[in-house]
Write an enzyme that holds these catalytic residues in place. Structure first.
Site, short mmCIF file in Angstrom:
data_model
loop_
_atom_site.label_atom_id
_atom_site.label_comp_id
_atom_site.label_asym_id
_atom_site.label_seq_id
_atom_site.Cartn_x
_atom_site.Cartn_y
_atom_site.Cartn_z
N LYS A 57 0.74 -1.08 0.07
CA LYS A 57 -0.01 0.14 0.17
C LYS A 57 0.94 1.32 0.03
O LYS A 57 0.80 1.98 -0.77
CB LYS A 57 -0.94 -0.08 1.12
CG LYS A 57 -1.78 1.35 1.51
CD LYS A 57 -2.99 0.96 2.44
CE LYS A 57 -3.62 2.43 2.59
NZ LYS A 57 -4.36 2.36 3.72
N GLU B 141 10.61 -4.82 4.48
CA GLU B 141 10.58 -6.29 3.94
C GLU B 141 10.33 -6.48 2.65
O GLU B 141 10.87 -7.21 1.76
CB GLU B 141 9.84 -6.97 4.88
CG GLU B 141 9.84 -7.33 6.24
CD GLU B 141 9.25 -6.06 7.32
OE1 GLU B 141 9.21 -5.05 6.48
OE2 GLU B 141 8.70 -6.46 8.19
N GLY C 62 -4.92 -1.81 4.96
CA GLY C 62 -4.06 -3.03 4.56
C GLY C 62 -4.75 -4.31 4.75
O GLY C 62 -4.72 -5.44 3.81
N ARG C 63 -5.07 -4.78 6.03
CA ARG C 63 -5.67 -5.83 6.10
C ARG C 63 -6.95 -6.18 5.73
O ARG C 63 -7.77 -7.17 5.93
CB ARG C 63 -5.40 -6.12 7.61
CG ARG C 63 -6.02 -5.19 8.66
CD ARG C 63 -5.73 -5.38 10.13
NE ARG C 63 -6.29 -4.16 10.99
CZ ARG C 63 -5.69 -2.98 11.18
NH1 ARG C 63 -4.50 -2.99 10.46
NH2 ARG C 63 -6.19 -2.06 11.67
N GLU D 164 -4.55 -7.01 14.86
CA GLU D 164 -3.75 -5.70 14.37
C GLU D 164 -5.03 -4.67 14.18
O GLU D 164 -4.79 -3.55 14.54
CB GLU D 164 -3.12 -5.85 13.03
CG GLU D 164 -2.36 -4.67 12.66
CD GLU D 164 -1.53 -4.78 11.31
OE1 GLU D 164 -2.03 -4.57 10.53
OE2 GLU D 164 -0.38 -5.04 11.31
N HIS E 105 -3.96 -33.47 17.11
CA HIS E 105 -2.68 -34.43 17.48
C HIS E 105 -1.56 -33.60 17.87
O HIS E 105 -0.63 -33.92 18.07
CB HIS E 105 -2.31 -35.30 16.18
CG HIS E 105 -3.33 -36.28 15.76
ND1 HIS E 105 -3.60 -37.52 16.07
CD2 HIS E 105 -4.43 -36.18 14.86
CE1 HIS E 105 -4.87 -37.94 15.60
NE2 HIS E 105 -5.21 -37.43 14.76
N LYS F 146 9.26 -0.84 14.16
CA LYS F 146 9.95 -0.55 12.77
C LYS F 146 10.86 0.67 12.91
O LYS F 146 12.17 0.62 12.22
CB LYS F 146 8.64 0.06 11.74
CG LYS F 146 7.83 -0.92 11.15
CD LYS F 146 6.75 -0.26 10.16
CE LYS F 146 5.72 -1.06 9.88
NZ LYS F 146 4.64 -0.46 9.24
O1 F6P Z 1 2.11 -4.63 9.69
C1 F6P Z 1 1.90 -3.32 9.59
C2 F6P Z 1 1.26 -2.78 8.10
O2 F6P Z 1 1.21 -1.62 8.08
C3 F6P Z 1 0.04 -3.64 8.02
O3 F6P Z 1 -1.03 -2.95 8.37
C4 F6P Z 1 0.23 -3.78 6.35
O4 F6P Z 1 -0.66 -4.69 5.75
C5 F6P Z 1 1.48 -4.35 6.17
O5 F6P Z 1 2.18 -3.59 7.14
C6 F6P Z 1 2.26 -3.93 5.01
O6 F6P Z 1 2.16 -2.68 4.64
P1 F6P Z 1 2.31 -2.26 3.00
O7 F6P Z 1 1.24 -2.71 2.11
O8 F6P Z 1 2.47 -0.75 3.30
O9 F6P Z 1 3.43 -2.56 2.44
#
Ligand code: F6P
Length: 510
Positions: free
Chosen positions: A183, A189, A234-235, A320, A351, A479
Site C-alpha cells: 500500500k 521487507e 491493509g488488512r 492488528e 494430534h 519499525k
Molecule cells: O504490519 C503493519 C502493516 O502496516 C500492515 O497493516 C500492512 O498490511 C503491512 O504493514 C504492509 O504494509 P504495506 O502494504 O504498506 O507494504
C-alpha cells in the site's frame, strides 16, 4: 463501555456459570434453533456457547449503548471512522455493485491484464507482507482447484532472505511475473525482497499500491501499476488490486465470485438487526467469553485443509485491528478489546494442542469451521472430517467423568486399584464452549462471504469495545527501532544510547 454497562452482563454470566452447557440444553428444547444464525453461505451454531436468550439480550443492549447501529451506518456511509488517520474504511465498496468508476476501471484493467499475461508466464512471485500478503495467499491456497493450469504462484513476505530465495528457486525469470504489493510502497521487507527479485530479471513487473508514483519510480511500467486507495486498510485490501495474483492465477470469474460473496455478507451485516446479525452476534459472543467469562484467547480450527491459513489471516485481522488499549477518544479502556487468536487446521490440531483444550487447566473456547459442500479426494474422507469435527465439539462439551472412565477400565478387565489410579488422567472435565460454523461449499462466493463475515465481526467487536479498529500504531515503534539499529548491524558505529542488553546483542550479531 464502562463498568456500569457491564455489571448486568457479569451478573448473568456468573449465574449461567452455575449451569453446565448440558443443563442449558435440558432447560430449552429450542436452544439449537434459537442460537443458530444463518447468513449468506454461512451458518453458525452458538448453542454450545455458555449463553442464553437473556445473555444475547444483554449483549444487544450493550451494543445499543455502544451505538452499534450508528457506527455501522457511519462505516457504510463512508465517514472517516478511522479517526486517528482521518480516513474512511470502505473496503466494502470494493465489492459493491455500485462501486465508483475508479474501482471498476482498476478491476477491468486487472481482468484484461490477467488475460494478456497468462500465456506469457508460468510463474508469479507475489511479494508483500501483512495485509499485502495474507489474503491473496489464503485465497490461492483455498481455491487451488480453480487455479489456471501451468502457473506456479510463490509468495515471499519475510525479510529473512530464505523466504525470497525459496520463492524464486527453480523458476525461469523469462516466464515469471513479479507482483510487488505494498500500500505504502515503503515497507522495508517488501522492498528488500523486491530488489532481490528484480535483480534476478523477471520478464514482467507489476505492482498493487496506493502510491503508484513510487512503484513507477522503482521500475514498474505505469501500465502494470494497479492502484488502490487510502480508504482501503491493509488488512482489508484483498478485494482491491492486492488480489491481482488471484485474478491472474484463478480461472476467469473466480475473483469476481469472491467479491460477490463478500457483497452478500455486506448486505447481511448492513441490513440485519443485531440479534440475527451473524457478525454482530459472533462479536458479542467473543466479548462475552473474554470479558464476562475471562477466556483471553480462542482457538480457530478450520476442519478443511484448504482453509489452513485462516488462523494466520485472522491473527492479523483481529489482533492488528483490535489489539488496542485506548478508546476512540484516547481514554484508557477498562476491559480488553481483543483476545488472542490462534489455531490450526483440524484434524492435524487434534494430534497437537487439543490435549490442552480437553484436559488443560482452564477453558479456551473454540471456533470450528467445516465445509458442508463437496470435498476433494475420496468420498469416504468427507464423513471422516465431519465425524472428527463434530466429535471434538461434543467431547469438549460432554466430557467424561472420572467415575465413567473408571467403570470403562474395569469393564475391560483392569483392576479396581489400577482403574482408580488412572481415572483422573483419563477423565475429561467437559463443559467447554465452542461454536460450529459451516460454509455451504468451498466456492469463491462462500470464501468471500466467510472473509467478509470476519471483517465485519472484527468491526463489531471494535464498536462494542469503543475503539478504532482501522489504525495500527502499535506496529510503528518496532519499525522505527529496526531502522535505527540497522546501521550498527551493517557494521557502522553502534548507537550510544542503547540499553545494555540490546547493545550486547548488536555486538554479538554484527
Ligand atoms: O504490519 C503493519 C502493516 O502496516 C500492515 O497493516 C500492512 O498490511 C503491512 O504493514 C504492509 O504494509 P504495506 O502494504 O504498506 O507494504
Amino acid at each position: 463501555m464502562n463498568a456500569t454497562d457491564f455489571a448486568a452482563i457479569e451478573t448473568h454470566a456468573a449465574q449461567l456459570a452455575k449451569s453446565t452447557l448440558l443443563d442449558l440444553f435440558a432447560a430449552d428444547p429450542k436452544r439449537v434453533e434459537r442460537l443458530t444464525i444463518n447468513a449468506p453461505h454461512l451458518i453458525a451454531d452458538f448453542s454450545k456457547q455458555r449463553i442464553d436468550a437473556k445473555a444475547l439480550d444483554l449483549l444487544a443492549q450493550l451494543a445499543e449503548r455502544a451505538d452499534f447501529d450508528g457506527w455501522r451506518g457511519r462505516l457504510f456511509a463512508g465517514e472517516a471512522v478511522n479517526n486517528t488517520e482521518g480516513r474512511a474504511a470502505k473496503h466494502w465498496l470494493l465489492r459493491a455493485g455500485d462501486a465508483p468508476a475508479e474501482v471498476h476501471e482498476v478491476r477491468a484493467r486487472m481482468a484484461a491484464f490477467a488475460k494478456r499475461i497468462r500465456p506469457e508466464i508460468n510463474a508469479i512471485v507475489h511479494l508483500g507482507i501483512g495485509g499485502s500478503d495474507l489474503g491473496p495467499r489464503l485465497v490461492l491456497d483455498a481455491l487451488k482447484p480453480l487455479r489456471v493450469a501451468g502457473i506456479d504462484v510463490r509468495f515471499a513476505a519475510n525479510v529473512d532472505g530464505a523466504d525470497v530465495a525459496d520463492a524464486i528457486d527453480g523458476l525461469d525469470p523469462k516466464r515469471t511475473l513479479l507482483i510487488v504489493v505494498s500500500k505504502t510502497f515503503t515497507t522495508q521487507e517488501t522492498l528488500a525482497n523486491a530488489d532481490v527479485v528484480r535483480a534476478w530479471g523477471p520478464a514482467h513487473l507489476a505492482a498493487a499500491t496506493a502510491a503508484p508514483d513510487k512503484a513507477v519510480a522503482w521500475g514498474v511500467p505505469a501500465e502494470n501499476v494497479f492502484a488502490f486507495w487510502d480508504w482501503v486498510g491493509g488488512r482489508y485490501s484483498l478485494w482491491s488490486s492486492v488480489g491481482l495474483a488471484c485474478a491472474v492465477a484463478l480461472q476467469d470469474g473466480a475473483f469476481e465470485g469472491l467479491l460477490a460473496g463478500a457483497a452478500e455478507m455486506d448486505a447481511h451485516f448492513r441490513d440485519t438487526p443485531f440479534t440475527r446479525n451473524l457478525p454482530a452476534v459472533s462479536a458479542a459472543v467473543q466479548m462475552w467469553n473474554r470479558e464476562a467469562l475471562g477466556h483471553g484467547s480462542y482457538a480457530l480450527i478450520p476442519y478443511a485443509e484448504r482453509l489452513r491459513l485462516m488462523p494466520a489471516y485472522m491473527q492479523q485481522l483481529e489482533m492488528e485491528s483490535n489489539g488496542k488499549r485506548v478508546s476512540r477518544d484516547g481514554e484508557a479502556l477498562e476491559r480488553s478489546a481483543c483476545g488472542v487468536t490462534w489455531g490450526a487446521a483440524g484434524t492435524n490440531a487434534q494430534h497437537s494442542f487439543f490435549q490442552l483444550l480437553h484436559q488443560g487447566v482452564g477453558e479456551i473456547p473454540v471456533e470450528f469451521i467445516v465445509n458442508a459442500g463437496a470435498h476433494e479426494g475420496p468420498a469416504s474422507h468427507r464423513a471422516k472430517v465431519f465425524a472428527n469435527a463434530l466429535a471434538q465439539t461434543r467431547a469438549l462439551m460432554v466430557g467424561k467423568s472420572a467415575a465413567q472412565a473408571r467403570a470403562e477400565m474395569v469393564a475391560k478387565g483392569m483392576s479396581e486399584a489400577e482403574a482408580n489410579r488412572l481415572a483422573p488422567h483419563r477423565a475429561f472435565p467437559g463443559n467447554r464452549a465452542s461454536t460450529l460454523m459451516a460454509i455451504d461449499a468451498l466456492t469463491p462466493e462462500a470464501l468471500g462471504a466467510l472473509l467478509a463475515f470476519y471483517e465485519h465481526r472484527t468491526f463489531a467487536q471494535a464498536v462494542l469495545a469503543g475503539i478504532n479498529p482501522f489504525d495500527q500504531w502499535g506496529v510503528e515503534l518496532g519499525k522505527e527501532m529496526a531502522n535505527a539499529l540497522l546501521p550498527a548491524l551493517e557494521g557502522g558505529a553502534a548507537s550510544p544510547d542503547l540499553d545494555a542488553s540490546t547493545a550486547a546483542w548488536v555486538e554479538r550479531l554484527r
